[in-house]
Design an enzyme around this catalytic site. Structure first.
Site, short mmCIF file in Angstrom:
data_model
loop_
_atom_site.label_atom_id
_atom_site.label_comp_id
_atom_site.label_asym_id
_atom_site.label_seq_id
_atom_site.Cartn_x
_atom_site.Cartn_y
_atom_site.Cartn_z
N GLU A 266 41.90 37.55 30.23
CA GLU A 266 41.02 37.02 31.28
C GLU A 266 41.81 36.23 32.30
O GLU A 266 41.56 36.31 33.51
CB GLU A 266 39.92 36.12 30.69
CG GLU A 266 38.96 36.80 29.73
CD GLU A 266 38.00 37.78 30.40
OE1 GLU A 266 38.05 37.94 31.63
OE2 GLU A 266 37.19 38.40 29.66
N ARG B 236 41.96 37.61 36.22
CA ARG B 236 41.24 36.81 37.22
C ARG B 236 42.17 35.90 38.01
O ARG B 236 42.12 35.86 39.24
CB ARG B 236 40.16 35.98 36.54
CG ARG B 236 39.17 36.84 35.78
CD ARG B 236 38.01 36.03 35.24
NE ARG B 236 37.31 36.76 34.19
CZ ARG B 236 36.00 36.73 33.99
NH1 ARG B 236 35.24 36.00 34.74
NH2 ARG B 236 35.45 37.41 33.01
N ASP C 118 38.21 49.89 27.35
CA ASP C 118 38.04 50.29 28.76
C ASP C 118 39.26 50.23 29.68
O ASP C 118 39.83 51.23 30.09
CB ASP C 118 36.87 49.51 29.39
CG ASP C 118 36.91 47.99 29.17
OD1 ASP C 118 37.92 47.49 28.68
OD2 ASP C 118 35.92 47.32 29.52
N GLU D 48 30.42 47.21 37.07
CA GLU D 48 31.04 48.52 36.82
C GLU D 48 30.30 49.69 37.48
O GLU D 48 30.95 50.63 37.99
CB GLU D 48 31.18 48.78 35.32
CG GLU D 48 32.20 47.88 34.61
CD GLU D 48 31.70 46.48 34.32
OE1 GLU D 48 30.46 46.23 34.46
OE2 GLU D 48 32.51 45.60 33.97
C1 DMJ Z 1 35.36 41.77 34.37
O1 DMJ Z 1 35.99 40.60 34.01
C2 DMJ Z 1 36.33 42.91 34.41
O2 DMJ Z 1 35.77 43.97 35.11
C3 DMJ Z 1 36.72 43.39 33.05
O3 DMJ Z 1 37.53 44.52 33.10
C4 DMJ Z 1 35.50 43.70 32.24
N1 DMJ Z 1 34.48 42.69 32.29
C5 DMJ Z 1 34.18 41.99 33.48
C6 DMJ Z 1 33.01 42.48 34.29
O4 DMJ Z 1 31.99 43.05 33.62
#
Ligand code: DMJ
Length: 632
Positions: free
Chosen positions: A252, A256, A385, A519
């Site tokens: 995270e 971010r 993912d 998404e």
């Molecule tokens: C975000 O922090 C990013 O897109 C991550 O890859 C997956 N989760 C969240 C949004 O849903």
């Protein structure tokens, strides 16, 4: 007379002295007051002039307009900002300034891609007026206009800005930002219902300004100049991981904070962001000290102690976490000249390249000590993912030179197509989870990004899978849209299932929430850019109206606890990714193709656009130096 005089003289003398004392006192007080006052005035003037000159300098330093991607020219003009209705119709013909924020000037970049007959040919041509055009480096570049080539020329709206709708998205951003500023400035996120900060989430309880760092490039892209400056100022004065003992998620924090700073550096060239990106990445490096080089999930910023989540299969690290560092770390090496960051993620790549893959698939869990897989659960949703996303995007980011990444991506997609992509009885395409040999016919909202991923992969390589994968990309995006419109709120659930009885619907109560996730809109955006099929904009607009109806509160935006209730309860969290991703993708959906063109920019998984090497003048590569970082 004399006696009289002698009697009055002392009285006069005393009176005179008293008068003088009073006079001196008054004068003194006045003087002191004046001195204080003038000091204060001077001080205020100094503060004002400092801040003016700071901001002037800042503008010079940032070269805010000239350095902006595609020279976005800022025009702060509110006059037509609300000239729309809920259907997105505008009274008059849309004027170029109708959204009052950013006008894109199509000034050609100094270096432009020159294309040969294929991705392996061509080079870079300098078009600086002082120089004779010459090939400066024969290296692969993205075929110019590959994104446009995929478009259906008969589709309406190609490359045209939809000002009224885009304006609405800008206003949503302003609402989200201003309320964060009012009630949670410097904290991580906002609780709109309780009008206070949201702390204790994935960012821990320290004031890291997650919403500022995550949302700042969206403000920049939208041309919200004042808000952008406030955020930059906060980062300069307040953002630091020194002297705090926070246990941070490596993933995270990378996507971010490092990702956000890197994009801002690419946009502006402001060294502040490069320093901060490196500062954050250095704090994450101790997590990579494992026998395999696969990093742990959590790291303490002070002690450097690192560990995995207790719940992750047999002490494993998580595929979507350690597999989603490559873009940021590779780019950080290139702009700092320090190869160490790229080396760290290249080690992860090698482990994953060499390890045996069950049925060609990557399980979600890998033990960083033994290098062995944990539970054989596979997913394009939670826990898996963005690993797949970063394989394709590492190749794109490298200017299509990182062939190893593309091969790993292509091989993984063949296995996923074969083992996990399915079609429902009524023709909906979805990506199922796989647990050992058993398909779980469920798709996470998180997996909805894969509609765009399949399409992007297909658009960038001509091979036998291309048409099929493009269809799958469109099909998944359509399915995610179905999951939205089958809910009364018109917003999609966290996960939805497929059975004989239901399609694209959540069945379990803990799957019915919506937390402002991006998404589905990400896929609308990518498919819009690749096809210019108007339906993607229409779907995006439906979502805007649904967000406004159900998620907007007087003090920001909240998620919903159950998308199937007509009047759902709100969750009281404005996620930082709502500003970083959800609103950015919606804004870009209604922008023309010149804003962050997909052959020059690649989006990290938090929607922070990073420049493509060899195709983007904002790459800002630094000369390679010996490693200087003392973190290891
Ligand atoms: C975000 O922090 C990013 O897109 C991550 O890859 C997956 N989760 C969240 C949004 O849903």
């Amino acid at each position: 007379m004399c006696p009289k005089t002698s009697k009055t003289t002392p009285l006069l003398l005393i009176g005179g002295i008293g008068f003088v004392i009073v006079l001196v006192g008054i004068t003194g007080i006045t003087l002191i007051n004046n001195i204080n006052l003038s000091n204060i005035i001077r001080l205020n003037e100094k503060v004002a002039s400092d801040s003016v000159s700071a901001s002037d300098n800042q503008i010079k330093e940032l070269n805010y307009v000239n350095n902006h991607p595609r020279n976005i020219y800022l025009k702060l003009n509110d006059t037509q900002a609300s000239d729309y209705d809920d259907e997105g119709q505008q009274g008059d013909e849309a004027a170029p300034e109708a959204d009052g924020r950013a006008t894109v000037l199509l000034e050609p970049p100094k270096v432009s891609a020159v294309i040969g007959s294929g991705p392996k040919e061509g080079g870079l041509q300098a078009t600086n007026s002082n120089e004779k055009p010459s090939v400066v480096a024969p290296r692969p570049v993205l075929p110019l206009g590959w994104a446009r080539d995929m478009s259906n020329s008969s589709a309406s709206g190609k490359g045209v800005i939809d000002y009224p709708k885009r304006t609405r998205v800008v206003q949503m951003m302003e609402h989200a930002w201003h309320n964060y500023k009012l009630y949670a400035w410097g904290k991580n996120e906002l609780r709109p219902l309780s009008q206070r900060p949201h702390s204790g989430s994935i960012f821990g309880s320290y004031d890291l300004g997650a919403t500022i760092v995550d949302g700042l490039d969206t403000l920049y892209i939208m041309g919200l100049e004042n808000e952008y400056r406030e955020g930059r100022d906060w980062i300069e004065r307040k953002f630091s991981l020194d002297n705090i003992s926070a246990e941070l998620s490596v993933f995270e924090t990378n996507i971010r904070f490092v990702g956000g700073m890197l994009t801002l550096y690419a946009f502006t060239g402001d060294p502040l962001y490069k320093e901060k990106a490196q500062h954050v990445a250095d704090k994450l490096l101790p997590a990579f000290q494992t026998p395999t080089g696969i990093p742990y999930a959590l790291v303490n910023t002070k002690s450097g102690m690192a560990k995995n989540y207790g719940w992750a299969s047999g002490g494993s690290s998580i595929l979507s976490e350690f597999g989603t560092l490559h873009l940021e770390f590779a780019y950080l090496s290139d702009i700092t000249g320090n190869p160490l960051y790229r080396e760290r993620v290249q080690t992860i790549r090698q482990v994953l390249k060499e390890i045996e893959k069950p049925k060609g698939l990557y399980p979600n869990f890998l033990n960083p000590k033994t290098g062995k897989w944990g539970q054989l659960h596979m997913s394009l949703g939670a826990l898996g993912d963005s690993y797949y996303e970063y394989l394709l995007k590492a190749w794109l980011q490298s200017g299509q030179t990182d062939e190893e990444a593309r091969e790993m991506y292509d091989e993984a997609m063949v296995a996923i197509m074969d083992k996990m992509v399915r079609t429902s009885p009524n023709g909906l395409t979805y990506v199922s989870d796989l647990k050992f040999d058993r398909l779980e016919h469920k798709m996470d909202h998180l997996a909805c990004f894969s509609g765009g991923l399949f399409a992007l992969g297909a658009a960038t390589r001509q091979n036998e899978h291309r048409d099929k994968y493009m269809e799958v990309g469109k099909g998944i995006t359509n399915t995610c849209h179905e999951s939205y419109i089958r809910a009364p709120t018109q917003l999609g659930p966290e996960a939805f299932r497929f059975s004989d009885a239901v399609e694209a619907r959540a069945l379990r109560s803990q799957e019915k929430y919506y937390i402002l996730r991006p998404e589905t809109f990400e896929s609308y955006f990518v498919l819009w850019r690749l096809t210019h099929d108007q339906k993607y904009r229409d779907w995006g607009w439906e979502a805007v109206l649904a967000l406004e109806k159900h998620c907007r509160t007087p003090h920001g935006y909240c998620g919903l606890r159950n998308v199937y209730q007509p009047e759902p309860q709100k969750d009281d969290v404005q996620q930082s990714f709502f500003l970083a991703e959800t609103l950015k993708y919606l804004y870009l959906l209604f922008s023309d193709d010149s804003v962050l063109p997909l052959d020059e920019w690649v989006f990290n998984t938090e929607a922070h656009p990073l420049p493509i090497k060899g195709a983007n003048q904002y790459y800002r590569q630094a000369p390679v130096t010996l490693p200087v970082s003392n973190a290891s």
